[in-house]
Scaffold this motif. Sequence first.
Motif, short mmCIF file in Angstrom:
data_model
loop_
_atom_site.label_atom_id
_atom_site.label_comp_id
_atom_site.label_asym_id
_atom_site.label_seq_id
_atom_site.Cartn_x
_atom_site.Cartn_y
_atom_site.Cartn_z
N GLU A 155 22.81 94.33 133.89
CA GLU A 155 21.91 95.23 133.15
C GLU A 155 22.05 95.03 131.64
O GLU A 155 21.09 95.18 130.89
CB GLU A 155 22.17 96.70 133.50
N PRO A 209 18.92 92.09 136.32
CA PRO A 209 19.46 91.00 137.15
C PRO A 209 18.59 89.75 137.20
O PRO A 209 19.10 88.65 137.33
CB PRO A 209 19.53 91.62 138.55
N GLU A 210 17.26 89.92 137.06
CA GLU A 210 16.37 88.76 137.21
C GLU A 210 15.96 88.13 135.88
O GLU A 210 15.22 87.15 135.87
CB GLU A 210 15.11 89.16 137.99
N THR A 211 16.41 88.69 134.77
CA THR A 211 16.06 88.14 133.47
C THR A 211 16.60 86.72 133.32
O THR A 211 17.75 86.46 133.64
CB THR A 211 16.69 89.00 132.35
N GLU A 212 15.74 85.81 132.83
CA GLU A 212 16.21 84.44 132.66
C GLU A 212 17.08 84.32 131.42
O GLU A 212 16.68 84.75 130.33
CB GLU A 212 15.04 83.45 132.56
N GLY A 247 23.42 80.44 130.20
CA GLY A 247 24.83 80.76 130.25
C GLY A 247 25.68 79.52 130.01
O GLY A 247 25.41 78.47 130.57
N ASP A 251 19.28 80.40 134.27
CA ASP A 251 18.79 81.01 135.51
C ASP A 251 18.83 82.53 135.41
O ASP A 251 18.99 83.07 134.31
CB ASP A 251 19.65 80.52 136.69
N MET A 252 18.70 83.20 136.54
CA MET A 252 18.71 84.66 136.56
C MET A 252 20.06 85.20 136.08
O MET A 252 21.11 84.69 136.46
CB MET A 252 18.49 85.18 137.98
N ALA A 293 21.82 87.79 136.86
CA ALA A 293 22.77 88.21 137.89
C ALA A 293 23.45 87.00 138.54
O ALA A 293 24.63 87.02 138.82
CB ALA A 293 22.07 89.04 138.97
N ALA A 294 22.64 85.93 138.75
CA ALA A 294 23.20 84.74 139.39
C ALA A 294 24.25 84.10 138.49
O ALA A 294 25.28 83.62 138.96
CB ALA A 294 22.08 83.75 139.70
N ILE A 295 23.99 84.12 137.19
CA ILE A 295 24.94 83.53 136.24
C ILE A 295 26.19 84.40 136.11
O ILE A 295 27.32 83.91 136.17
CB ILE A 295 24.24 83.27 134.90
N GLY A 350 18.99 88.33 142.27
CA GLY A 350 19.83 87.35 141.58
C GLY A 350 21.09 86.94 142.31
O GLY A 350 22.18 86.99 141.77
N GLY A 373 23.68 84.40 143.20
CA GLY A 373 24.14 83.11 142.70
C GLY A 373 24.97 82.46 143.77
O GLY A 373 24.46 81.99 144.79
#
Lengths: 201, 163
Positions: free
Chosen positions: A51, A56-59, A62, A143-144, A146-148, B25, B27
């Motif tokens: 947040e 979470p989906e913001t590009e 990283g 990338d997103m 959250a993923a990073i 998201g 990963g």
Amino acid sequence: MQLTPIEMDALKEVGNIGAGNAATSLSQMINRRIHMNVPLVKLLPFDEVAELLGGPETEVAGIYLKVLGDAPGSILFVLPVESGLALTDMLMGIEPGISTDFSEMTQSALMEIGNILAASYLNALADMTSLSLQPSIPALSCDMAAAIMSVILVELGEVGDTALVIETEFIAENRDIKGYFFLLPDPGSLSIMMKAIGVGL
Amino acid sequence: MEKKIKVGMADLKVATEPDKLVTLGLGSCVGIALYDFKTKVGGLAHIMLPDSKQARKGDVNAAKYADTALSVLVDEMKKKGVSKQRIVAKIAGGAQMFKFNNGASDIMRVGTRNIEAVKKGLAEYRIPITAEDTGGNFGRTIELDTKTGSLFIKTISKGEKTI
């Protein structure tokens, strides 16, 4: 994990000095004045970390590297897409705003920026603590959010459900460039760092 | 009215038709979507790590680990009247977001280890995997539709698809 107000203050100072040094390097690199806001030191639940970066989906871009040496850990430097692109435009001497996506060129420029920032950040910490700290070669991912963020949260996930985040914001003059430093000491490293700066943990 | 129910990181939820279960998201984490076509009950877990045995003492978040999340999710679905034999699974995620040149350390390969652990767990429960979208180096948002059992996958660099 619980931190006393004194320990929080000490970490804030560690973050402050590290980020101050990094901001100076950044400002020399792009030849512009950089403002830096006071870092926030927070213990955040996993879900709230993304947040911070706009959801979470913001590009985001990283730059991730390991800290090696006396107090191992990780550093993640995160830039919102527009900031990352504006920064590389400045670095390459073109008008900020011209690049619209992450080409190979901007990616390699971002890696270089990450490398220099992390090294200067670590140098400041090493000086302050008299600990030996070296950065690994950085890795980049766009990338997103959250993923990073999950990459470091996974490391922390092995020890708890909250992340210690030392947040720093850079703002380049006339240009809104925001970047966030996340310094994530490995579990044992926090007390090593605290001891080195004279705050018992 | 159908609702979108958000499943956070290291979290799991169960829903029934017509609601959707969403997790944002993924990963290196893996999304485990379980579904029963008869009762139209779905379950979604967002796991971070492969094995709860590696957890430190006192860590009680079952949804964080592949093995424990799966058993809790199956139990929650049973409470909604689902018989285990009818459950099918779709899985997504398990990417490696950052690539280092000097060989991947254990923690870097956590995506792969998560996928393996989820598959092993599903095999033990005899839950068939009907579709998967795993690996790679990119993030995924997934959405389980309890009306159809389909799993919608959204990415930034690789488009969208439904499995």
